[in-house]
Scaffold this active site. Structure first.
Site, PDB file in Angstrom:
ATOM      1  N   ASN A 137       6.383  -3.407  39.852  1.00 45.21           N
ATOM      2  CA  ASN A 137       5.198  -4.223  40.118  1.00 45.21           C
ATOM      3  C   ASN A 137       3.898  -3.445  39.967  1.00 45.21           C
ATOM      4  O   ASN A 137       2.939  -3.911  39.338  1.00 45.21           O
ATOM      5  CB  ASN A 137       5.283  -4.806  41.526  1.00 45.21           C
ATOM      6  CG  ASN A 137       4.014  -5.536  41.928  1.00 45.21           C
ATOM      7  OD1 ASN A 137       3.704  -6.581  41.394  1.00 45.21           O
ATOM      8  ND2 ASN A 137       3.268  -4.973  42.863  1.00 45.21           N
ATOM      9  N   TRP A 165       2.975 -15.312  47.553  1.00 44.55           N
ATOM     10  CA  TRP A 165       2.190 -15.167  46.322  1.00 44.55           C
ATOM     11  C   TRP A 165       2.868 -15.910  45.181  1.00 44.55           C
ATOM     12  O   TRP A 165       2.195 -16.544  44.357  1.00 44.55           O
ATOM     13  CB  TRP A 165       2.001 -13.695  45.988  1.00 44.55           C
ATOM     14  CG  TRP A 165       1.195 -13.463  44.746  1.00 44.55           C
ATOM     15  CD1 TRP A 165       1.668 -13.234  43.498  1.00 44.55           C
ATOM     16  CD2 TRP A 165      -0.235 -13.494  44.619  1.00 44.55           C
ATOM     17  NE1 TRP A 165       0.634 -13.106  42.592  1.00 44.55           N
ATOM     18  CE2 TRP A 165      -0.543 -13.257  43.260  1.00 44.55           C
ATOM     19  CE3 TRP A 165      -1.270 -13.686  45.528  1.00 44.55           C
ATOM     20  CZ2 TRP A 165      -1.859 -13.209  42.793  1.00 44.55           C
ATOM     21  CZ3 TRP A 165      -2.577 -13.642  45.053  1.00 44.55           C
ATOM     22  CH2 TRP A 165      -2.861 -13.410  43.709  1.00 44.55           C
ATOM     23  N   GLU A 176       4.745 -11.744  49.831  1.00 45.69           N
ATOM     24  CA  GLU A 176       4.995 -11.693  48.393  1.00 45.69           C
ATOM     25  C   GLU A 176       5.718 -12.952  47.914  1.00 45.69           C
ATOM     26  O   GLU A 176       5.454 -13.450  46.807  1.00 45.69           O
ATOM     27  CB  GLU A 176       5.802 -10.441  48.040  1.00 45.69           C
ATOM     28  CG  GLU A 176       5.047  -9.141  48.252  1.00 45.69           C
ATOM     29  CD  GLU A 176       3.737  -9.103  47.479  1.00 45.69           C
ATOM     30  OE1 GLU A 176       3.731  -9.465  46.290  1.00 45.69           O
ATOM     31  OE2 GLU A 176       2.710  -8.723  48.071  1.00 45.69           O
ATOM     32  N   TRP A 221     -13.021 -10.612  22.924  1.00 48.58           N
ATOM     33  CA  TRP A 221     -11.771  -9.887  22.726  1.00 48.58           C
ATOM     34  C   TRP A 221     -11.739  -9.218  21.345  1.00 48.58           C
ATOM     35  O   TRP A 221     -12.338  -9.716  20.395  1.00 48.58           O
ATOM     36  CB  TRP A 221     -10.568 -10.826  22.842  1.00 48.58           C
ATOM     37  CG  TRP A 221     -10.460 -11.541  24.149  1.00 48.58           C
ATOM     38  CD1 TRP A 221     -10.652 -12.870  24.371  1.00 48.58           C
ATOM     39  CD2 TRP A 221     -10.139 -10.972  25.424  1.00 48.58           C
ATOM     40  NE1 TRP A 221     -10.483 -13.177  25.696  1.00 48.58           N
ATOM     41  CE2 TRP A 221     -10.158 -12.020  26.374  1.00 48.58           C
ATOM     42  CE3 TRP A 221      -9.839  -9.682  25.852  1.00 48.58           C
ATOM     43  CZ2 TRP A 221      -9.885 -11.815  27.716  1.00 48.58           C
ATOM     44  CZ3 TRP A 221      -9.557  -9.476  27.201  1.00 48.58           C
ATOM     45  CH2 TRP A 221      -9.588 -10.540  28.115  1.00 48.58           C
ATOM     46  N   TRP A 228      -5.716 -11.206  27.270  1.00 50.37           N
ATOM     47  CA  TRP A 228      -4.622 -11.206  28.235  1.00 50.37           C
ATOM     48  C   TRP A 228      -3.488 -12.137  27.813  1.00 50.37           C
ATOM     49  O   TRP A 228      -2.329 -11.925  28.189  1.00 50.37           O
ATOM     50  CB  TRP A 228      -5.126 -11.594  29.626  1.00 50.37           C
ATOM     51  CG  TRP A 228      -5.716 -12.982  29.735  1.00 50.37           C
ATOM     52  CD1 TRP A 228      -7.031 -13.320  29.628  1.00 50.37           C
ATOM     53  CD2 TRP A 228      -5.020 -14.211  29.987  1.00 50.37           C
ATOM     54  NE1 TRP A 228      -7.196 -14.678  29.783  1.00 50.37           N
ATOM     55  CE2 TRP A 228      -5.975 -15.247  30.016  1.00 50.37           C
ATOM     56  CE3 TRP A 228      -3.684 -14.535  30.186  1.00 50.37           C
ATOM     57  CZ2 TRP A 228      -5.641 -16.587  30.232  1.00 50.37           C
ATOM     58  CZ3 TRP A 228      -3.330 -15.868  30.410  1.00 50.37           C
ATOM     59  CH2 TRP A 228      -4.311 -16.872  30.427  1.00 50.37           C
ATOM     60  N   TRP A 247      -1.468 -12.196  35.186  1.00 51.01           N
ATOM     61  CA  TRP A 247      -2.298 -11.674  34.095  1.00 51.01           C
ATOM     62  C   TRP A 247      -3.762 -12.036  34.313  1.00 51.01           C
ATOM     63  O   TRP A 247      -4.659 -11.225  34.093  1.00 51.01           O
ATOM     64  CB  TRP A 247      -1.788 -12.183  32.748  1.00 51.01           C
ATOM     65  CG  TRP A 247      -0.719 -11.298  32.198  1.00 51.01           C
ATOM     66  CD1 TRP A 247       0.637 -11.435  32.352  1.00 51.01           C
ATOM     67  CD2 TRP A 247      -0.910 -10.106  31.436  1.00 51.01           C
ATOM     68  NE1 TRP A 247       1.294 -10.405  31.733  1.00 51.01           N
ATOM     69  CE2 TRP A 247       0.373  -9.572  31.154  1.00 51.01           C
ATOM     70  CE3 TRP A 247      -2.020  -9.433  30.951  1.00 51.01           C
ATOM     71  CZ2 TRP A 247       0.554  -8.402  30.417  1.00 51.01           C
ATOM     72  CZ3 TRP A 247      -1.847  -8.266  30.215  1.00 51.01           C
ATOM     73  CH2 TRP A 247      -0.569  -7.755  29.959  1.00 51.01           C
TER      74      TRP A 247
END
Length: 485
Positions: free
Chosen positions: A345, A282, A279, A310, A363, A386
Site C-alpha cells: 500500500n 475507506w 481501512e 499532462w 493518472w 489514483w
C-alpha cells in the site's frame, strides 16, 4: 410437468464467490426449491471487464467455488455470453421463475442489472438482489443535507453508526436436487495466462478457504502492529485481503468481526483493530463515491484538474511500468506488481505520485495499468486512490504533497530489504546509498558491482526539478498557494 412450486431457482454468482455469509444463497435456499448456481462470463457487457491479473484470480476462485458447491451436492453451471440471454436460456431450460443475486454497485453494472430485472419482471420472473459486498448499501449513508459525504472521517463515523452486522452464516449444507444442465469448461475460457504464463510468481490462494486462512494469519500476526507495520513494505504488515474482498470470497463484516474479537480478547490493542476497520471503511467510501459520482474512473472529481497539462511521455511511462525509472523504491514496487499481481500500500502511493507528479503522466494511464496488473483491481478503489494521489479526488492528498521517492525509501525501507528483494542488481549497495545509488562514490558502486546506465538505470528525471515543474502546473489548476511539504 413441473409446477412453479417445484421449479428450481437460479442463483447468479458474480463477485460473491463464497458460500458463507452469502445473503442471496441464504434467501434462495429459504424458498425450499432446488438451486441452480451459475456464473456467466459476459465479455461483451458494458461493465468494465477484468484485467489480466483479475482473470487469473477469477479462474482459480471459480475452481474453488465449484469444488465447495460439489461438496454440498451442487454443480456450478458456467456459461459464456450475454448475461440476459444466458439467464433466459437457463429459465427456459429449468422453468425457474426467480433469480437470486448479490448486487454489484458500480454504475454500469447497476444499470445492466436494472435492465435485466425489468425485462424479466415483464415475463413473470422475479429478480431478487441483496447486499453481500458492503457494510451499507450506497445511497444510505448521507450527510445532514441529504447528500453524499465527500470527506472520509465524517463518512466513517456515519457509516459505523448506521451499519448493522448481519448474523454469521455458513451456508446450507445440502444443495443437491437441481436438474443436470450443460456447462462450459473453465479451461475453454482461457482465463489463465499462456504464452507466456507471467503469473508463475503469484503467491496467492484464491477462493473462500484461502480468504479465511489469510484473515486468520493476519489477525494472529500483522494486526498487532497494523498502524505502523502497514507502512513498512518489507514486513507482512498488511492484511492482503483486498483481492479476497473484491471477489467476494469473504464478507467485510467477517473481517471486521475477527479484528474486533481479538481486540476484545486482549490479543491486540483496540486502536490497531480500529485502524483496520477504518481501512475497510475507506474501501466503503470509494464504493459510495462511485455510486454518487459515476464518472470517477474517467474524469477528475474536482473538474479544474481536467485542465492539467499532462505530458505524452511514452518513454517515461514504459520505464515506470517496467521498474526502470532509476528510483529504487519506485522500481521495486513496479517489479513486485508485475511478479506477484499486488503491491504494498505505501509503495502504491509512492509509484502513483512519481508517475503523476514527477513525470506528469495522466493518472488515468496509471489507473489502467493497475487495472490490468493487480489481482485486487477494483473500479471504485482504483479510481478513488489514483485521484487521491493526484489531488483531484474527494478528500484528496493536497496538490502540494509530492512524495520524494528517495526520502520515502529511506524512511520506510531504511535497511533496503524491500529494494534488495525486488532489485537484486542493487543487492550489494550499502544502506546509505541504496535509495539513491547515483549519489554513491565510484568505489562504492564498483565494490557493489553496479554500473549505472548498464546494470541499473540512472534516474530518468531530476526529482527536484520535476517537483518544481509539477508544483507550478498544479498550483495553476488548483488555485493553491502553498509550497511542497
Amino acid at each position: 410437468m413441473t409446477t412453479k412450486e417445484q421449479s428450481p431457482v437460479i442463483l447468479w454468482f458474480r463477485r460473491d464467490l463464497r458460500l458463507a455469509d452469502n445473503p442471496a444463497l441464504n434467501q434462495a435456499h429459504a424458498t425450499g426449491r432446488p438451486i441452480v448456481p451459475v456464473y456467466i462470463h459476459d465479455e461483451g457487457s458494458t461493465v468494465r471487464p477484468s484485467g489480466g491479473a483479475g482473470l487469473w484470480w477469477l479462474d482459480k476462485s471459480l475452481r474453488a467455488l465449484s469444488a465447495s458447491l460439489a461438496e454440498r451436492g451442487a454443480t456450478l453451471i458456467l456459461r459464456r455470453g450475454d448475461s440476459e440471454a444466458e439467464l433466459r436460456r437457463l429459465i427456459d431450460q429449468t422453468g425457474a421463475d426467480r433469480v437470486f443475486l448479490n448486487r454489484l454497485f458500480e454504475p454500469d453494472a447497476w444499470a445492466r442489472d436494472a435492465d435485466i430485472a425489468h425485462a424479466l419482471k415483464a415475463e413473470g420472473v422475479e429478480f431478487k438482489g441483496y447486499n453481500g459486498a458492503l457494510l451499507c448499501r450506497p445511497g444510505t449513508v448521507l450527510n445532514g443535507s441529504g447528500g453524499p459525504y465527500k470527506v472520509f472521517t465524517p463518512f466513517l463515523r456515519a457509516l459505523l453508526d448506521r451499519a448493522e452486522a448481519p448474523p454469521h452464516t455458513t451456508g446450507p449444507r445440502d444443495l443437491s436436487g437441481a436438474p443436470h444442465l450443460e456447462s462450459d469448461h473453465l479451461e475453454d475460457w482461457g482465463l489463465h495466462p499462456r504464452r507466456p504464463d507471467w503469473s508463475a510468481g503469484f503467491d496467492w490462494t484464491p477462493g473462500e478457504a484461502g480468504a479465511t486462512t489469510a484473515l486468520g494469519e493476519f489477525v494472529a500476526g500483522g494486526l498487532s502492529d497494523y498502524g505502523a507495520g502497514r507502512d513498512i513494505p518489507s514486513k507482512a504488515g498488511t492484511s492482503r485481503l483486498s483481492p479476497h474482498l473484491h471477489w467476494g470470497e469473504i464478507s467485510p463484516w467477517r473481517a471486521i468481526a475477527a479484528a474486533r474479537k481479538i481486540a476484545d480478547d486482549g490479543g491486540v490493542r483496540a486502536e490497531e483493530a480500529a485502524k483496520f476497520v477504518a481501512e475497510i471503511g475507506w474501501r466503503e467510501f470509494s464504493a459510495h463515491l462511485l455510486h454518487h459520482f459515476p464518472t470517477l474512473p474517467d474524469k477528475a472529481f474536482r473538474p479544474e484538474y481536467d485542465a492539467f497539462p499532462w505530458l505524452d511521455d511514452d518513454a517515461g511511462f514504459t520505464a515506470w511500468t517496467r521498474g526502470l525509472t532509476g528510483f529504487p523504491i519506485v522500481d521495486a514496487g513496479m517489479r513486485q506488481l508485475w511478479a506477484t499481481g499486488w503491491m504494498h500500500n505505501r509503495v502504491r502511493m509512492i509509484v502513483a505520485s512519481f508517475l503523476i507528479k514527477d513525470l506528469l503522466v495522466d493518472w488515468r494511464r496509471g489507473e489502467a495499468w493497475f487495472w490490468d496488473t493487480l489481482v485486487d483491481a477494483d473500479l471504485a478503489s482504483n479510481a478513488q486512490n489514483w485521484q487521491w494521489v493526484a489531488g483531484s479526488g474527494a478528500d484528496a492528498s493536497p496538490y502540494f504533497r509530492i512524495f520524494n521517492p528517495i526520502t520515502q525509501g529511506q524512511k520506510f525501507d531504511a535497511q533496503g530489504r524491500y529494494v534488495r528483494r525486488w532489485i537484486p542488481e542493487l543487492a550489494r549497495v550499502p544502506d546509505k546509498w541504496i535509495h539513491a545509488p547515483w549519489t554513491a562514490p565510484p568505489e562504492v558502486l564498483r565494490d557493489a558491482r553496479v554500473r549505472l546506465g548498464h546494470d541499473y538505470p540512472r534516474p530518468i528525471v531530476d526529482h527536484a526539478e520535476a517537483r518544481d515543474r509539477a508544483l507550478t502546473a498544479l498550483k495553476a489548476v488548483s488555485g493553491g498557494a502553498r509550497a511542497d511539504e
